[in-house]
Design an enzyme around this catalytic site. Structure first.
Site, mmCIF file in Angstrom:
data_model
loop_
_atom_site.group_PDB
_atom_site.id
_atom_site.type_symbol
_atom_site.label_atom_id
_atom_site.label_comp_id
_atom_site.label_asym_id
_atom_site.label_seq_id
_atom_site.Cartn_x
_atom_site.Cartn_y
_atom_site.Cartn_z
ATOM 1 N N SER A 186 18.362 41.168 76.529
ATOM 2 C CA SER A 186 19.204 40.178 75.855
ATOM 3 C C SER A 186 18.798 38.749 76.239
ATOM 4 C CB SER A 186 20.678 40.455 76.175
ATOM 5 O OG SER A 186 21.526 39.760 75.305
ATOM 6 N N ASP A 313 22.382 48.326 67.217
ATOM 7 C CA ASP A 313 22.831 47.167 67.990
ATOM 8 C C ASP A 313 23.728 46.279 67.130
ATOM 9 O OD1 ASP A 313 23.011 44.820 69.563
ATOM 10 O OD2 ASP A 313 21.016 45.138 70.386
ATOM 11 N N HIS A 341 23.475 47.832 72.051
ATOM 12 C CA HIS A 341 22.805 46.688 72.679
ATOM 13 C C HIS A 341 22.407 46.966 74.130
ATOM 14 C CE1 HIS A 341 21.569 42.550 72.964
ATOM 15 N NE2 HIS A 341 22.389 42.299 73.971
#
Length: 367
Positions: A186, A313, A341
């Site tokens: 991320s 996601d 995610h």
């Protein structure tokens, strides 16, 4: 032998022995005979159980031939009785051999440096750490500044350099000649890119997991506003901006509504992992997210990059991930089907297999 136990005294076994030996045997005859009688009585008392237990099926090696053949063993292995001349393999040696199997495959490095995403901490890698270390790798999950158990206040972090300091400090102390495989998730992707520019010779490979794999002069925040991509309303509706310096100044941190975190980040994760994340996540420093990175071909560009897509996601949707890859093509792209995610929660085994696969990828001649 059947139901009878035969016990032959030593004095009758070899009549060619000397008289001296016979005299000695007679002295022990009484004790030996008594012992044999006791054994016979015991055997007779337990005869029903013994006869039951001694009804063998066909050869064990024949019965289990399928399982042995899979292991590359002959069918007769299990049928051969153990011998005192057989080598003894200690359990510790078996463990060492399991660890040593990694040396038979090409690895530029066996060290993994794990960089979490925004709001998370080193704690999120607990499944990956266990799997990697069990496979013989060395792992270092790091808390970024203001994350995990790092004591820095998220509102006081004013630069990407400050945010990524635990990563750069680790690489700074890494001895010359040693390398790591650095993994970024991320928003942690921006920290990985920053480290690649600073320490390219200490990074063998960089793996971006649904991460902000930015280009030169791009901000991590920009990936959510890429041209041609319609952002998901979910991520915007769950954002909470923190203004530690007052509303007249830019936000100092970014957080998310806890009630919507499951749908945003953990739509395929277990309830236990969601509970762990809910009580462990911290606000994301806002300034690093808005900082433009300077990435050069000689430094950042010299490190091999790989991208792992998370196909279910809801935070960094597939369309955004595709655009990130298109704008900054890595050496290879891998897809994790059914992953939210956070694949380290929802697909730990599949993620681990990709880690192992990438770790042993040699540099192609055409690369």
């Amino acid at each position: 032998m059947g139901n009878h136990l035969t016990c032959i005294p030593l004095s009758f076994r070899n009549p060619a022995k000397t008289t001296k030996f016979k005299l000695k045997s007679k002295q022990n005859f009484g004790l030996e005979e008594e012992f044999c009688q006791q054994q016979a009585i015991t055997l007779l008392l337990h005869q029903p159980q013994i006869s039951q237990s001694m009804r063998f099926d066909r050869s064990v090696s024949q019965k289990n031939s399928g399982s042995y053949s899979k292991q590359g063993l002959s069918r007769s292995v299990s049928a051969r009785p153990c011998s005192i001349t057989d080598p003894v393999v200690h359990p510790q040696r078996l463990l060492e051999e399991k660890q040593d199997t990694i040396t038979s495959i090409y690895f530029e490095t066996k060290k993994f440096l794990l960089v979490h995403g925004g709001g998370f901490g080193a704690w999120c890698w607990y499944k990956s750490v266990a799997l990697l270390e069990d496979a013989g790798f060395i792992t270092t999950p790091i808390d970024l500044s203001g994350s995990g158990i790092n004591s820095t206040n998220s509102n006081d972090i004013a630069s990407l350099e400050h945010y990524a300091k635990p990563v750069t400090d680790f690489l700074q102390k890494l001895p010359d000649g040693e390398k790591v495989i650095i993994v970024g998730h991320s928003f942690g992707g921006a920290c990985v890119s920053f480290a690649m520019e600073r320490f390219p010779k200490k990074i063998a490979k960089a793996i971006f997991i649904a991460a902000t794999m930015v280009t030169n002069e791009q901000r991590a925040f920009d990936v959510f506003a890429l041209e041609g991509v319609v952002p998901d309303d979910l991520i915007h509706s769950t954002q909470i901006f923190i203004y530690a310096n007052g509303r007249d100044f830019p936000p100092t941190a970014l957080d998310f509504e806890r009630t919507h975190m499951r749908e945003l980040f953990f739509n395929q994760s277990s309830a236990k992992d969601i509970a762990l994340a809910t009580v462990s996540m911290r606000p994301i420093p806002f300034a690093p997210v808005m900082e433009r990175l300077v990435l050069t071909k000689d430094n950042y560009g010299s490190v091999r990059r790989f991208f792992i897509q998370t196909m279910d996601d809801h935070a960094l949707i597939t369309a955004i991930q595709e655009q990130i890859i298109k704008l900054n093509p890595p050496e290879q792209v891998f897809k994790l089907k059914g992953s939210d995610h956070c694949p380290f929660f929802s697909k730990p085994q599949s993620l681990h297999k990709l880690f192992c696969e990438i770790a042993q990828l040699k540099l192609s001649v055409t690369h």
